[in-house]
Design an enzyme around this catalytic site. Structure first.
Site, PDB file in Angstrom:
ATOM      1  N   HIS A  19      73.885  61.922 127.253  1.00  0.00           N
ATOM      2  CA  HIS A  19      73.638  61.663 125.837  1.00  0.00           C
ATOM      3  C   HIS A  19      74.198  60.321 125.380  1.00  0.00           C
ATOM      4  CE1 HIS A  19      72.598  63.007 121.799  1.00  0.00           C
ATOM      5  NE2 HIS A  19      73.807  62.679 121.376  1.00  0.00           N
ATOM      6  N   ASP A  65      70.358  59.934 119.611  1.00  0.00           N
ATOM      7  CA  ASP A  65      70.954  60.855 118.652  1.00  0.00           C
ATOM      8  C   ASP A  65      70.414  60.555 117.242  1.00  0.00           C
ATOM      9  OD1 ASP A  65      73.249  63.021 118.709  1.00  0.00           O
ATOM     10  OD2 ASP A  65      73.563  61.858 116.894  1.00  0.00           O
ATOM     11  N   TYR A  86      73.652  65.209 108.678  1.00  0.00           N
ATOM     12  CA  TYR A  86      72.928  66.377 109.172  1.00  0.00           C
ATOM     13  C   TYR A  86      72.327  67.171 108.010  1.00  0.00           C
ATOM     14  CZ  TYR A  86      74.709  65.807 113.946  1.00  0.00           C
ATOM     15  OH  TYR A  86      74.974  65.340 115.208  1.00  0.00           O
TER      16      TYR A  86
END
Length: 391
Positions: free
Chosen positions: A365, A181, A311
């Site tokens: 994930h 990630d 982000y």
């Protein structure tokens, strides 16, 4: 660099406030639809909230977390929270190798607890003690007990600079890096910006913003690469709304999620279900206690807004490589079948020196939580020749 021991100690009134807020939830009406089709399932969310308010024992989770040696460091003016677990076996013939592992969203340093057992004490699991690591697991700036940066501009590249300074402050001039990630982006940035400090990086995810250096000398895109890019775009169109919101309007979303524990649980829990190899049954992989330990870290530290800020910063500084740029640092990649993207090896090899590639038999994930033994074996295998070379 100043480093101080740290223990988690959430105030009683904060725990009481959390439980009160959960019990006072104003549940959102919804048009009937198949479970999970349009997001977090209402029945599941009510069950989780009931457990969170009435049965989840934060103090037990806190004691478990505090079994990890934790610290706060002042790294170039940024306070960084990290756990530093040393190898179980040290002495002549057992030179543990330093490794920094970086988490992502919606994870935290907690997701590595089982992986650390495997990496720091391989002999306890039938492995070779010579494969042991000293492992540092920092909390990204703005996550958990690492406060948000004082100003904007901290993307994966600036985090990489912090990690090098942190590792040097701990006495590790050379080390390896691992991540998935957001942590994959930090690990790539470490290799790109600090090749003389980082012996190799191991990844279990490829950042979606990654674009390789494609030059006239390289082969045109293969059918597998075309398929990957099409599948990635299809996934973004249907599942990528969360990332677009994080990267464009994080403060709007943070105003809601920082005030509603059930909203926070919905936002995070839905991703654990969608991105893991759980077959639609969350508790086949994650216990309620593990899931709520991670969510509670976000709640008690009020970090959901600062976490989403990463982000925004990464959108402004994406993982794009230009011209004939290549990264020579050795790269290992473990591709888990339920990961959210599945790049072909050739796509990475356009930029990276890929020396190990493994198609994993299960997991998604959250590999460190889902398949810690499998991931640990891959990490040991990848760094085994590199640690010999570093001696």
């Amino acid at each position: 660099m100043q480093i101080d021991p740290f223990e988690i100690a959430i105030a009683d009134e904060d725990i009481d406030d959390l439980q009160r807020r959960i019990r006072a939830t104003r549940w959102a009406p919804a048009t009937p639809a198949p479970a999970w089709q349009q997001g977090a399932d209402g029945a599941w969310l009510r069950e989780l909230a009931t457990y969170w308010a009435g049965h989840f024992d934060w103090r037990a989770a806190e004691r478990r977390l505090n079994q990890l040696p934790q610290y706060l460091a002042d790294v170039r003016g940024q306070t960084v929270h990290f756990a530093h677990r040393r190898a179980a076996t040290v002495g002549p013939g057992f030179e543990a190798y330093p490794l920094v592992i970086t988490h992502g969203w919606p994870g935290s340093f907690f997701e590595f607890h089982a992986l650390l057992d495997q990496l720091c004490d391989p002999a306890a699991f039938g492995g070779d003690p010579a494969d042991a690591f000293h492992v540092v697991t920092p909390s990204l700036p703005g996550f958990a007990f690492s406060p948000a940066p004082a100003q904007g501009g901290t993307s994966a590249f600036q985090v990489a600079d912090l990690w090098v300074a942190l590792m040097r402050g701990l006495g590790y001039e050379r080390f390896g890096a691992q991540g998935g990630d957001l942590g994959a982006g930090v690990s790539i940035a470490l290799a790109a910006r600090h090749p003389h400090a980082v012996d190799g990086i191991h990844l279990n995810f490829l950042p979606s913003s990654y674009e390789p250096a494609i030059s006239a000398e390289q082969q045109p895109l293969s059918p597998a690469e075309h398929d990957y890019l099409r599948e990635k775009n299809d996934w973004v169109a249907l599942e990528g709304g969360y990332a677009h919101q994080h990267a464009t309007k994080p403060l709007t979303l943070a105003a809601s999620l920082n005030d509603s524990p059930v909203g926070l649980a919905a936002w995070i829990g839905e991703k654990f279900r969608a991105w893991s190899d759980c077959g639609g049954e969350l508790e086949s992989v994650f216990s309620k206690d593990d899931l709520l330990t991670n969510i509670s870290l976000y709640w008690f530290t009020q970090c959901i807004g600062p976490a989403m800020q990463m982000y925004w910063e990464n959108r402004l500084q994406p993982m794009r490589f230009s011209g004939a740029q290549r990264i020579d640092t050795p790269v290992g990649f473990a591709l888990f079948p339920k990961e959210i993207n599945h790049p072909p090896r050739s796509w990475l090899e356009r930029t990276f020196n890929v020396v190990q590639w493994s198609d994993m038999p299960g997991g998604g994930h959250f590999a460190a939580l889902e398949k810690p033994a499998l991931l640990a074996a891959e990490i040991r295998k990848f760094f085994r020749p590199l640690r010999r070379k570093a001696r």
